[in-house]
Design an enzyme around this catalytic site. Structure first.
Site, PDB file in Angstrom:
ATOM      1  N   HIS A   6      44.386  36.044  48.100  1.00 28.27           N
ATOM      2  CA  HIS A   6      43.369  36.048  47.040  1.00 28.27           C
ATOM      3  C   HIS A   6      41.991  35.750  47.627  1.00 28.27           C
ATOM      4  CE1 HIS A   6      41.854  35.105  42.877  1.00 28.27           C
ATOM      5  NE2 HIS A   6      41.029  34.366  43.584  1.00 28.27           N
ATOM      6  N   GLU A   7      41.909  34.725  48.477  1.00 26.24           N
ATOM      7  CA  GLU A   7      40.620  34.345  49.066  1.00 26.24           C
ATOM      8  C   GLU A   7      40.163  35.348  50.128  1.00 26.24           C
ATOM      9  OE1 GLU A   7      38.938  32.201  47.552  1.00 26.24           O
ATOM     10  OE2 GLU A   7      40.619  31.556  46.323  1.00 26.24           O
ATOM     11  N   HIS A  15      38.210  38.062  48.561  1.00 23.36           N
ATOM     12  CA  HIS A  15      36.822  37.653  48.334  1.00 23.36           C
ATOM     13  C   HIS A  15      36.008  37.792  49.618  1.00 23.36           C
ATOM     14  CE1 HIS A  15      37.023  36.069  44.299  1.00 23.36           C
ATOM     15  NE2 HIS A  15      37.950  35.175  44.588  1.00 23.36           N
TER      16      HIS A  15
END
Length: 903
Positions: free
Chosen positions: A155-156, A159
């Site tokens: 998820h990170e 980003h």
């Protein structure tokens, strides 16, 4: 209709590198060069390293399948801090450092929770700065809250690497869809759950159904979406990667374009997968034939070493002009005495057409060592310029002192050209050294930036700004992550003083700093009279300032012990019969190893700019990891010919600024004056007790899951640590910080002033609400050119169809704006109108968007789409479940204000 020229502005900044260097490469579907760095303040714990390895290994497989067999993690380095014990398996780092790592492991400042998050403040598709994991997150079982650590990492990573955004919204967890249903802000809408209020007391929690808010029509404050643990939906990783079924990103088919989340706001309603597929990583990467990643990641354990720095300084003939040798020696002396931390090894090389080792590496232990090195600064300038010989002598100075060039730093300063730099590029690459380049004057070799970019070093440019070199050297501080080793620059001011005149100034010293504080004064002709007074009235005179022995026109005072907190006042008298330029520089360090100081860092959105495309100035002001709000932040950009442009930076969530009140201050820069190098410095200042810390949870983080529904029963997780006020106002004393943002290179720009060909910036914060039978709009005014100046007029259009307005703005109903006169960029705009010729009934749903037009008739992109719905509160006992249609029969008139943030 007024004829106008529509300009579609494509910002391709994400295709070009930002100021943070990254050594990550994607080769044959595998990522190499990822650095995970542990902060020196984290206690030694073998389990931490083991859990990092397990997290990345799991993440690699999850990433491989999430990207449809396109990418995985192949080689990862874990950087161990010097504060941990040495082990035989620990290798020596090359260019890897804490401040350039993709992932950092550090304790939060204050009790701020353990949410993994990514510092990301660029445009859609631009890479983030770093991922932050806390040791507690890595060492404790967070499976019910975030899902597995490997999933949270992916998820990170999305980003950080691909510049996509979260698909939930903590500030607006629910919205009313175009079908008049209340929906949780999510992607995809296939994820099911229920909405409850959770109340906890004495370690036990109870839930009840959410009620409708009588003012907004949405659910009441603190209503929470609880997902079913068993789902069939595969998307999306950017909403709730913790769900077992979620293994994909939202695609164009599954994307929820209505959801009021940051992904829709920043990426014009594009799905996360569309943005990922447009990234440079995926443009030339095809799916692999294997069903699973080829191998598990390989890990290298690297241990930080003591800092090794060699100055490589140009003393060729051209350095005798414009006081360049003087200015270089003043700045180098400041670096050696005030910037380089004790315990470091420092050497010095000078070069013209040949090179000479002036000092082999010497350990900095006390003032005598500083003086021995500074005594060897060059006093004469002559000869040609051979940068490669200077660099090779720097390598030799390091190796002769039994140190490795790998991980060592070279500060290369030159004002000359050298046609043979290419001859040592390969040797530089193999050395593992980090090269910081300082280009002095407009004729410095154009290849300097290649050296710094390829080795992960800083790049600077100094020309007319007499403090430019001092600011550059001050920025080359420790890269270890230790707050006590960082030098903080409080002041750097050049003062042109007429003969026999006094000039006064003040410097605030706040309670987070005060160790190792220096006041330095330089002059161009004759030493001035100096008076300095601390906040308690103690005075220091000219005789207290120690003058250097090198005749380089500088004098410094080291404040004994800890500098007094408060406002320091200085007065300078030019006692010469002619005008002269005096400079004042103040540096200090953190007061305590346990309390992080307020810091400011700055950079441009990219290292290279091509006219007329804009670049963005970014400045981050923080204490630890907490944003500092309510301050004045000013950027000064110097062009190659010495012209200076001053910009006030804003943290208002409009124009160039992504999120309001996140401590990132931003502004577009478009004032190009010819090609060449441009330099950036930023001054952050808090006066009159206006500054405060934001304790709001960071953006771009893995979602904290409050609980799950399993077999029809709600099972709650422990409540997250809460900040009492979402924007808690922890006040900060007045302070001043100055930092260099390095340099960037401009091409394709005509010389001198020229008309801009850019439209106003896109409005991204449009809001709408009903007041009786009128709609009230509010937004932040754009400028004439992006966020500068004042727009000429606005176009406002309204529709009952979200999709029609989104896809065919020009054919939507035009609102009469003849009475609306645009304000200056950054101002609050308000406008009220009656939505004619529409018939307004209970439940009528309107969508509104805005464009701005400038004096050259150039039109901005269409704003986010705002929504206004007219209806009355329902009885509290008839609250619809998620996805239940709001009956227009039961509605009476009241106002709803909300932002959809969609284009």
């Amino acid at each position: 209709m007024v004829p106008r020229l529509t300009v579609i502005l494509f910002l391709t900044l994400h295709l070009l590198p930002g100021m943070k260097s990254s050594m990550v490469n994607l080769i044959n579907n595998g990522y190499d060069g990822i650095v995970i760095a542990i902060n020196p303040s984290v206690p030694e714990d073998e389990k931490l390293i083991q859990n990092i390895k397990e997290m990345v290994t799991e993440a690699s497989t999850y990433l491989f399948h999430a990207t449809k067999r396109r990418v995985y993690f192949r080689n990862v380095s874990i950087l161990i801090p010097m504060t941990w014990k040495s082990k035989s398996e620990y290798l020596m780092p090359k260019q890897e450092s804490y401040d350039q790592a993709e992932v950092i492991v550090a304790n939060p400042y204050l009790k701020h929770g353990d949410d993994p998050y990514t510092l990301q403040y660029g445009r859609c598709g631009e890479k983030g700065q770093y991922i932050h994991f806390t040791p507690n997150f890595l060492l404790t079982n967070n499976l019910p809250i975030y899902g597995s650590r490997g999933r949270a990492f992916v998820h990170e990573w999305a980003h950080l690497r691909w510049g996509i955004f979260d698909e939930y919204n903590g500030d607006q967890p629910f919205y009313i869809s175009r079908r008049n249903t209340i929906e949780a802000t999510r992607c995809s809408t296939h994820i099911t759950g229920t909405n409850v209020i959770v109340k906890c007391q004495g370690g036990s929690c109870i839930t009840r159904p959410c009620r409708r808010d009588s003012q907004t029509g949405l659910y009441e404050a603190k209503c929470t979406f609880i997902p079913e643990k068993s789902q069939t939906a595969r998307e999306s990783i950017m909403f709730m990667q913790s769900l077992h079924s979620v293994t994909e990103f939202c695609t164009e088919k599954t994307h929820n374009v209505e959801a009021p989340n940051l992904q829709n706001k920043m990426c014009n309603g594009k799905s996360t997968w569309d943005v990922i597929m447009n990234s440079t990583d995926f443009q030339n990467t095809s799916p692999m034939t294997e069903m699973n990643p080829p191998t598990q990641p390989t890990f290298s354990l690297l241990k930080s070493k003591e800092r090794v720095v060699c100055l490589v300084l140009d003393k060729s003939g051209s350095m005798s002009s414009e006081d360049r040798l003087f200015r270089m020696n003043q700045a180098a002396e400041l670096f050696l005495i005030q910037i380089i931390e004790k315990g470091s090894l420092v050497g010095m090389v000078t070069f013209d057409s040949v090179a000479e080792i002036r000092n082999n590496l010497t350990k900095i232990t006390d003032d005598n060592v500083y003086e021995n090195i500074t005594a060897n600064l060059p006093q004469e300038a002559n000869g040609g310029t051979s940068i490669c010989r200077g660099l090779k002598a720097g390598f030799q100075a390091i190796i002769q002192s039994q140190q490795s060039t790998s991980g060592s730093e070279i500060i290369l300063l030159t004002d000359g050209e050298d046609n043979e730099i290419h001859s040592c590029i390969e040797e530089v690459k193999q050395s593992g050294v980090i090269i910081h380049t300082i280009a002095l004057g407009p004729s410095a070799a154009k290849e300097l930036e290649t050296l710094s970019d390829m080795t992960g070093g800083h790049r600077f440019y100094a020309n007319k700004d007499i403090n430019g070199l001092t600011n550059a050297f001050s920025r080359i501080s420790s890269r270890s992550g230790s707050i006590t080793q960082q030098t903080i620059q409080l002041e750097s001011k050049a003062l042109a003083i007429t003969e026999k005149k006094w000039i006064n100034g003040t410097v605030p010293v706040d309670s987070t700093i005060g160790n190792d504080t220096f006041f330095v004064v330089t002059w161009t002709i004759k030493k001035p009279e100096i008076l300095l007074q601390d906040p308690k009235g103690k005075k220091y005179k000219t005789s207290d300032f120690k003058e250097d022995k090198l005749n380089i026109h500088s004098a410094r005072l080291r404040i004994p012990g800890i500098a007094e907190t408060g406002t320091w006042t200085y007065s300078l008298l030019n006692n010469h019969a002619s005008p002269q330029i005096l400079t004042v520089t103040v540096t200090t360090r953190a007061r305590s190893p346990t309390t992080p100081p307020v810091t400011a860092t700055a950079h441009m959105s990219q290292n290279t700019a091509h006219y007329p495309s804009p670049v963005i100035v970014y400045a981050q002001v923080s204490q630890g990891f907490l944003p500092v709000l309510g301050i004045n932040v000013t950027a000064i950009i110097e062009t190659e010919d010495g012209h200076q442009v001053t910009l006030e930076l804003w943290d208002n969530g409009a124009g160039a600024d992504t999120v309001k009140n996140d401590g990132i201050y931003s502004r577009y820069f478009t004032d190009y004056r010819g090609n060449g190098r441009y330099s950036l410095k930023v001054h952050a200042e808090a006066r009159n007790n206006t500054a405060r810390l934001s304790l709001r949870q960071p953006q771009n983080k893995a979602l904290y899951i409050p609980g799950y529904i399993e077999n029809g029963k709600i099972i709650l997780n422990p409540p997250r640590p809460e900040v009492k006020d979402d924007l808690a106002k922890a006040e900060i004393e007045d302070f001043s910080r100055l930092t260099s943002g390095g340099s960037f290179t401009v091409s394709g720009a005509p010389p001198g002033n020229h008309p801009s060909v850019l439209p106003p910036n896109k409005i991204i914060d449009l809001e709408a609400k009903f007041k009786e039978d009128h709609i009230q709009l509010s937004w932040t005014a754009p400028g004439n050119v992006l966020d500068k100046g004042k727009a000429n007029s606005y176009i406002i259009r309204i529709s009952k169809s979200f999709l029609d307005l989104q896809k065919n703005f020009d054919n939507a109903t035009l609102v009469n704006t003849s009475s609306l006169k645009p304000k200056d960029a950054g101002s609050d705009e308000d406008f009220e109108f009656k939505p004619e010729p529409f018939r307004i009934e209970n439940g009528t749903n309107f969508y509104i968007a805005v464009q701005a037009i400038n004096e050259a008739n150039l039109t901005s992109e269409v704003s986010n789409i705002a929504q206004a719905i007219k209806f009355i509160p329902m009885p509290e006992d008839s609250v619809p479940a998620l996805g239940t249609k709001i009956s227009a029969i039961n509605l009476a008139i009241f106002a709803l204000a909300m932002i959809l943030s969609i284009v």
